[in-house]
Design a protein around this motif. Structure first.
Motif, mmCIF file in Angstrom:
data_model
loop_
_atom_site.group_PDB
_atom_site.id
_atom_site.type_symbol
_atom_site.label_atom_id
_atom_site.label_comp_id
_atom_site.label_asym_id
_atom_site.label_seq_id
_atom_site.Cartn_x
_atom_site.Cartn_y
_atom_site.Cartn_z
ATOM 1 N N MET A 299 -111.578 1.341 11.655
ATOM 2 C CA MET A 299 -111.514 2.432 12.620
ATOM 3 C C MET A 299 -112.887 3.063 12.844
ATOM 4 S SD MET A 299 -108.517 2.995 13.972
ATOM 5 C CE MET A 299 -108.448 1.214 14.092
ATOM 6 N N LYS A 300 -113.645 3.238 11.754
ATOM 7 C CA LYS A 300 -114.969 3.834 11.877
ATOM 8 C C LYS A 300 -115.865 2.990 12.776
ATOM 9 C CE LYS A 300 -119.018 5.258 9.203
ATOM 10 N NZ LYS A 300 -119.642 5.298 7.849
ATOM 11 N N HIS B 116 -104.612 9.985 10.737
ATOM 12 C CA HIS B 116 -103.373 9.653 10.035
ATOM 13 C C HIS B 116 -103.658 8.853 8.764
ATOM 14 C CE1 HIS B 116 -99.170 8.607 9.430
ATOM 15 N NE2 HIS B 116 -99.497 7.333 9.386
ATOM 16 N N LEU B 117 -104.570 7.884 8.853
ATOM 17 C CA LEU B 117 -104.915 7.076 7.695
ATOM 18 C C LEU B 117 -105.598 7.910 6.613
ATOM 19 C CD1 LEU B 117 -106.238 3.867 9.477
ATOM 20 C CD2 LEU B 117 -104.200 4.017 8.055
ATOM 21 N N GLU B 118 -106.437 8.857 7.019
ATOM 22 C CA GLU B 118 -107.112 9.714 6.044
ATOM 23 C C GLU B 118 -106.101 10.570 5.278
ATOM 24 O OE1 GLU B 118 -109.892 11.759 8.483
ATOM 25 O OE2 GLU B 118 -111.506 10.289 8.163
ATOM 26 N N ARG C 9 -108.044 1.778 3.182
ATOM 27 C CA ARG C 9 -109.500 1.888 3.216
ATOM 28 C C ARG C 9 -110.111 0.831 4.117
ATOM 29 N NH1 ARG C 9 -110.250 3.196 -3.255
ATOM 30 N NH2 ARG C 9 -110.098 5.467 -3.062
ATOM 31 N N GLU C 10 -109.557 -0.371 4.095
ATOM 32 C CA GLU C 10 -110.033 -1.412 5.001
ATOM 33 C C GLU C 10 -109.816 -0.998 6.457
ATOM 34 O OE1 GLU C 10 -107.894 -4.880 3.884
ATOM 35 O OE2 GLU C 10 -108.841 -5.034 1.905
ATOM 36 N N ARG D 89 -114.232 -4.757 1.245
ATOM 37 C CA ARG D 89 -115.009 -3.893 2.146
ATOM 38 C C ARG D 89 -116.065 -4.706 2.894
ATOM 39 N NH1 ARG D 89 -119.768 -1.370 2.359
ATOM 40 N NH2 ARG D 89 -120.415 -2.221 0.354
ATOM 41 N N LEU D 90 -116.801 -5.541 2.164
ATOM 42 C CA LEU D 90 -117.842 -6.334 2.802
ATOM 43 C C LEU D 90 -117.241 -7.376 3.745
ATOM 44 C CD1 LEU D 90 -120.218 -6.822 -0.248
ATOM 45 C CD2 LEU D 90 -120.720 -5.543 1.826
ATOM 46 N N ALA D 91 -116.136 -7.995 3.319
ATOM 47 C CA ALA D 91 -115.493 -8.982 4.189
ATOM 48 C C ALA D 91 -115.005 -8.332 5.479
ATOM 49 C CB ALA D 91 -114.332 -9.643 3.453
#
Length: 355
Positions: A31-32, A101-103, A25-26, A150-152
């Motif tokens: 990537m996003k 791939h990560l998804e 997820r990180e 996520r925030l970091a």
């Protein structure tokens, strides 16, 4: 292997898979951000190539009158622009392939974790009454760590990637100053605009991580400020009703109330697609009461909270974790929803340990 050893082995496996899911997820967040920023660069380079192509056609039409040195400079610029555009497009394709791939890995891990965590709540039959208190604490800790990570990651990768683009734009400006001052000025304007956007994002990240006004002014002014910002950014009609006299609570209770409103707004936005959200916060009495109601897509509460493997809604995990947090301090979270009439979440929290 005895039952306790099996449970320990299963918990270890869940821990390993949870860590891997967090890492994925990180990486997806990274990537996003990279795809969004690379797409901006690609769009800009496409416009640059189009501008240079127009200038080259003008040179071709006036080939006999344009100085040879100017022709050489323009063709060098065209080659440089084409190379940069090709490179950025290749980088974009690489990022998109990595994201896909990560998804896929994330989807597989979520399914496996769902199965394993479901098994932990049903142990050989005599634990079928529900999840254990230890499992609740694990879920809460994992949720908190995922949010911090996520925030970091957003703070680290978002601004860091933007700084990389700043350096790239600065180099472009440096090369353009002598041969095309107008273009250099345009790139500087783009650089200034990008810096302003990045600065605002950093301020938003800091507010999401820990709004300073929560410590200084309390939960009610902080919720007001957050709701105003959320309304502006997401174009959703949000009404906030405050009842009772504004007052300060213990710090951890104010944090819990604010985070609950923050999470419920995000859940409504991301999964319900509402046109209106109504928030009520009642500060009177010995128990603080709040509710968040949206008119968007609801869900089957009974199926969601029963642990039915055939019913999956991402909101359920968030709401279950929120409920477990409130129950740890003798509060409560109740959910009303169906698939046509939206969702209402009611919160109750003791104003003090004596309440």
């Amino acid at each position: 292997m005895d039952r306790e050893a099996k449970a320990d082995a299963r918990d270890d496996l869940i821990g390993i898979m949870t860590d891997e899911l967090r890492r994925i997820r990180e990486k997806l967040t990274e990537m996003k951000i990279q795809i969004e920023q690379t797409n901006l660069v690609v769009d800009r380079e496409q416009m640059r190539n189009a501008d240079i192509a127009t200038e080259l056609r003008t040179i071709q039409d006036n080939l006999e009158t344009v100085p040879r040195q100017d022709i050489k400079v323009k063709y060098d610029e065209a080659l440089d622009a084409r190379f940069r555009l090709t490179t950025m497009r290749a980088q974009m394709e690489k990022f998109q392939a990595t994201r896909e791939h990560l998804e896929q890995e994330q989807t597989l891990l979520v399914k496996m974790l769902t199965r394993l965590q479901g098994a932990t709540t049903l142990a050989d039959g005599d634990d079928a009454a529900g999840p254990t208190p230890g499992g609740n604490i694990v879920r809460i800790v994992q949720a908190q760590e995922e949010e911090r990570q996520r925030l970091a990651r957003q703070m680290h990768d978002g601004p860091a990637q933007s700084l990389t683009n700043f350096i790239l734009q600065a180099e472009i400006c440096q090369r353009l100053f002598d041969r095309n001052p107008a273009r250099a000025a345009e790139e500087l304007d783009n650089l200034k605009e990008a810096a302003s956007v990045t600065f605002q994002k950093v301020r938003d990240f800091i507010f999401d991580l820990r709004p300073m006004m929560l410590d200084d002014l309390g939960v009610v002014p902080t919720v007001r400020r957050y709701v105003d910002s959320f309304r502006e950014k997401n174009d959703i009609d949000i009404r906030l009703d405050i009842m009772g006299e504004e007052r300060r609570l213990e710090s951890h209770r104010e944090v819990m109330l604010f985070r609950a409103v923050q999470e419920l707004l995000a859940v409504a936005r991301d999964y319900a697609a509402p046109s209106q959200i109504v928030i009520k916060l009642d500060m009177s009495g010995q128990r603080i009461r709040a509710s968040v109601e949206d008119d968007g897509r609801g869900f089957d509460v009974e199926s969601g909270f029963s642990g039915d493997d055939n019913y999956r809604d991402s909101r359920v995990d968030v709401l279950m974790t929120l409920r477990e947090k409130f129950e740890l301090v003798h509060g409560s979270v109740t959910v009303q929803s169906n698939e046509t009439d939206g969702t209402m979440v009611r919160l109750e929290l003791p104003a003090s340990d004596d309440a």
